[in-house]
Design a protein around this motif. Structure first.
Motif, PDB file in Angstrom:
ATOM      1  N   ASP A 103       0.827  -1.214  -0.061  1.00  0.00           N
ATOM      2  CA  ASP A 103       0.070  -0.153   0.069  1.00  0.00           C
ATOM      3  C   ASP A 103       0.843   1.391   0.015  1.00  0.00           C
ATOM      4  OD1 ASP A 103      -2.489   1.160  -0.029  1.00  0.00           O
ATOM      5  OD2 ASP A 103      -2.317   1.952   2.089  1.00  0.00           O
ATOM      6  N   ASN A 104       2.011   1.237   0.669  1.00  0.00           N
ATOM      7  CA  ASN A 104       3.002   2.386   0.687  1.00  0.00           C
ATOM      8  C   ASN A 104       3.966   2.199  -0.557  1.00  0.00           C
ATOM      9  OD1 ASN A 104       2.561   4.241   3.164  1.00  0.00           O
ATOM     10  ND2 ASN A 104       1.965   2.008   3.894  1.00  0.00           N
ATOM     11  N   ARG A 105       3.505   1.585  -1.363  1.00  0.00           N
ATOM     12  CA  ARG A 105       4.558   1.467  -2.794  1.00  0.00           C
ATOM     13  C   ARG A 105       6.054   1.024  -2.328  1.00  0.00           C
ATOM     14  NH1 ARG A 105       2.328   0.627  -6.712  1.00  0.00           N
ATOM     15  NH2 ARG A 105       3.607   1.764  -8.255  1.00  0.00           N
ATOM     16  N   ARG A 106       6.324   0.171  -1.430  1.00  0.00           N
ATOM     17  CA  ARG A 106       7.541  -0.356  -0.921  1.00  0.00           C
ATOM     18  C   ARG A 106       7.982  -1.885  -1.320  1.00  0.00           C
ATOM     19  NH1 ARG A 106       7.708   4.551  -0.687  1.00  0.00           N
ATOM     20  NH2 ARG A 106       8.399   5.740   1.121  1.00  0.00           N
ATOM     21  N   LEU A 107       7.093  -2.363  -2.241  1.00  0.00           N
ATOM     22  CA  LEU A 107       7.077  -3.762  -2.483  1.00  0.00           C
ATOM     23  C   LEU A 107       8.342  -4.037  -3.065  1.00  0.00           C
ATOM     24  CD1 LEU A 107       5.270  -5.879  -1.696  1.00  0.00           C
ATOM     25  CD2 LEU A 107       4.065  -5.753  -3.889  1.00  0.00           C
ATOM     26  N   PHE A 108       9.015  -3.059  -3.791  1.00  0.00           N
ATOM     27  CA  PHE A 108      10.202  -3.536  -4.587  1.00  0.00           C
ATOM     28  C   PHE A 108      11.363  -3.831  -3.694  1.00  0.00           C
ATOM     29  CE2 PHE A 108      10.240   1.116  -3.491  1.00  0.00           C
ATOM     30  CZ  PHE A 108      11.365   1.277  -2.990  1.00  0.00           C
ATOM     31  N   ALA A 109      11.241  -3.392  -2.231  1.00  0.00           N
ATOM     32  CA  ALA A 109      12.366  -3.673  -1.093  1.00  0.00           C
ATOM     33  C   ALA A 109      11.969  -4.928  -0.571  1.00  0.00           C
ATOM     34  CB  ALA A 109      12.516  -2.457  -0.355  1.00  0.00           C
ATOM     35  N   LEU A 110      10.725  -5.646  -0.581  1.00  0.00           N
ATOM     36  CA  LEU A 110      10.298  -6.692   0.092  1.00  0.00           C
ATOM     37  C   LEU A 110      11.318  -7.700   0.456  1.00  0.00           C
ATOM     38  CD1 LEU A 110       8.107  -7.945   1.693  1.00  0.00           C
ATOM     39  CD2 LEU A 110       7.411  -9.207  -0.505  1.00  0.00           C
ATOM     40  N   SER A 111      12.048  -8.019  -0.529  1.00  0.00           N
ATOM     41  CA  SER A 111      13.154  -9.189  -0.527  1.00  0.00           C
ATOM     42  C   SER A 111      14.229  -8.669   0.523  1.00  0.00           C
ATOM     43  CB  SER A 111      13.861  -9.521  -1.798  1.00  0.00           C
ATOM     44  OG  SER A 111      14.878 -10.496  -1.690  1.00  0.00           O
ATOM     45  N   GLN A 112      14.444  -7.361   0.345  1.00  0.00           N
ATOM     46  CA  GLN A 112      15.562  -6.730   1.444  1.00  0.00           C
ATOM     47  C   GLN A 112      14.931  -6.883   2.941  1.00  0.00           C
ATOM     48  OE1 GLN A 112      14.810  -5.707  -1.294  1.00  0.00           O
ATOM     49  NE2 GLN A 112      16.682  -4.746  -2.370  1.00  0.00           N
ATOM     50  N   MET A 113      13.783  -6.671   3.031  1.00  0.00           N
ATOM     51  CA  MET A 113      12.981  -6.645   4.171  1.00  0.00           C
ATOM     52  C   MET A 113      13.113  -7.880   4.977  1.00  0.00           C
ATOM     53  SD  MET A 113       9.614  -4.297   3.160  1.00  0.00           S
ATOM     54  CE  MET A 113       9.745  -2.755   2.559  1.00  0.00           C
ATOM     55  N   ILE A 114      12.738  -8.862   4.107  1.00  0.00           N
ATOM     56  CA  ILE A 114      12.732 -10.148   4.427  1.00  0.00           C
ATOM     57  C   ILE A 114      13.937 -10.816   5.097  1.00  0.00           C
ATOM     58  CG2 ILE A 114      12.659 -12.754   3.674  1.00  0.00           C
ATOM     59  CD1 ILE A 114      10.069 -11.838   2.026  1.00  0.00           C
ATOM     60  N   THR A 115      14.977 -10.111   4.295  1.00  0.00           N
ATOM     61  CA  THR A 115      16.644 -10.624   4.584  1.00  0.00           C
ATOM     62  C   THR A 115      16.769  -9.995   5.945  1.00  0.00           C
ATOM     63  OG1 THR A 115      17.300 -11.017   2.091  1.00  0.00           O
ATOM     64  CG2 THR A 115      18.994 -10.578   3.900  1.00  0.00           C
ATOM     65  N   ALA A 116      16.494  -8.911   6.141  1.00  0.00           N
ATOM     66  CA  ALA A 116      16.696  -7.883   7.326  1.00  0.00           C
ATOM     67  C   ALA A 116      16.056  -8.754   8.619  1.00  0.00           C
ATOM     68  CB  ALA A 116      16.519  -6.649   7.169  1.00  0.00           C
ATOM     69  N   PHE A 117      14.688  -9.112   8.229  1.00  0.00           N
ATOM     70  CA  PHE A 117      13.963  -9.591   9.333  1.00  0.00           C
ATOM     71  C   PHE A 117      14.785 -10.802   9.888  1.00  0.00           C
ATOM     72  CE2 PHE A 117      10.970 -12.446  10.897  1.00  0.00           C
ATOM     73  CZ  PHE A 117      10.358 -11.915  11.998  1.00  0.00           C
ATOM     74  N   LEU A 118      15.139 -11.917   9.012  1.00  0.00           N
ATOM     75  CA  LEU A 118      15.655 -12.968   9.238  1.00  0.00           C
ATOM     76  C   LEU A 118      16.969 -12.815   9.925  1.00  0.00           C
ATOM     77  CD1 LEU A 118      14.638 -15.171   6.024  1.00  0.00           C
ATOM     78  CD2 LEU A 118      13.494 -15.195   8.292  1.00  0.00           C
TER      79      LEU A 118
END
Length: 200
Positions: A103-118
């Motif tokens: 919704d906030n147009r940040r989906l392009f960074a989802l993979s990096q978010m997942i990496t950072a979370f893990l």
């Protein structure tokens, strides 16, 4: 979305960074999700959801385009990602988080978010992260064997992130940080081909 404060229009983000790996846009989102998942005692469930989602995006070209395309509207992205996660039986917190990211147009960074979370999850648990890529999905027994081998090699607990790359000829690509622990058959063949070019 609780402490995950994102205000539409202004896109104001309030996060509390936790480690050097949770900095920048992806890290701030990951940090906020970690706090919420920790409070909800859903860390393992969210981690499993995100790992599976990352793999789905990697393997599905259409979904990868949806995630990365700047021309697809946020409404369509939210709808598609919500459908994928709900069909997979994802934790409601995961669904809401990814929906907010879209919704906030940040989906392009989802993979990096997942990496950072893990990475943050592994750090908090005193584990070291290892990325294991195979040509086909590993069985539970194979995952356990790889994990145990890596634990013995590095001398501490290991959190294994799995990925599948059908283009691999065989074997595994294993990385602990930036260090290659094992190489794939494809890499060996590439080296052989290079050495043969110098013969004759």
């Amino acid at each position: 979305f609780g402490r995950f404060a994102i205000v539409r229009g202004e896109k104001r983000e309030t996060f509390r960074p936790m480690s050097s790996q949770t900095t920048g846009l992806a890290g701030r989102y990951a940090a906020a999700l970690y706090e919420l998942a920790d409070a909800a005692k859903s860390l393992d469930a969210v981690a499993a959801d995100l790992t599976a989602l990352n793999q789905i995006v990697t393997e599905n070209a259409d979904l990868a385009r949806l995630v990365r395309s700047p021309v697809i509207g946020s409404e369509a992205q939210v709808k598609a990602m919500t459908a994928v996660l709900e069909a997979a039986g994802a934790n409601p917190l995961t669904v809401k988080f990814v929906g907010t990211v879209a919704d906030n147009r940040r989906l392009f960074a989802l993979s990096q978010m997942i990496t950072a979370f893990l990475a943050e999850l592994a750090r908090r648990r005193g584990e070291i992260q290892a990325d294991v890529t195979s040509a086909v999905p590993l069985t539970e027994a194979e995952v356990a064997a790889v994990t145990e081998s890596l634990r013995g090699a590095v001398g501490q607990k290991v959190a294994v992130n799995l990925a599948v790359d059908p283009s691999l000829i065989g074997g595994l690509i294993v990385r602990v940080g930036s260090r290659m622990v094992d190489s794939s058959l494809r890499s060996k063949i590439n080296r052989l081909q290079l050495s043969m070019k110098g013969v004759g």
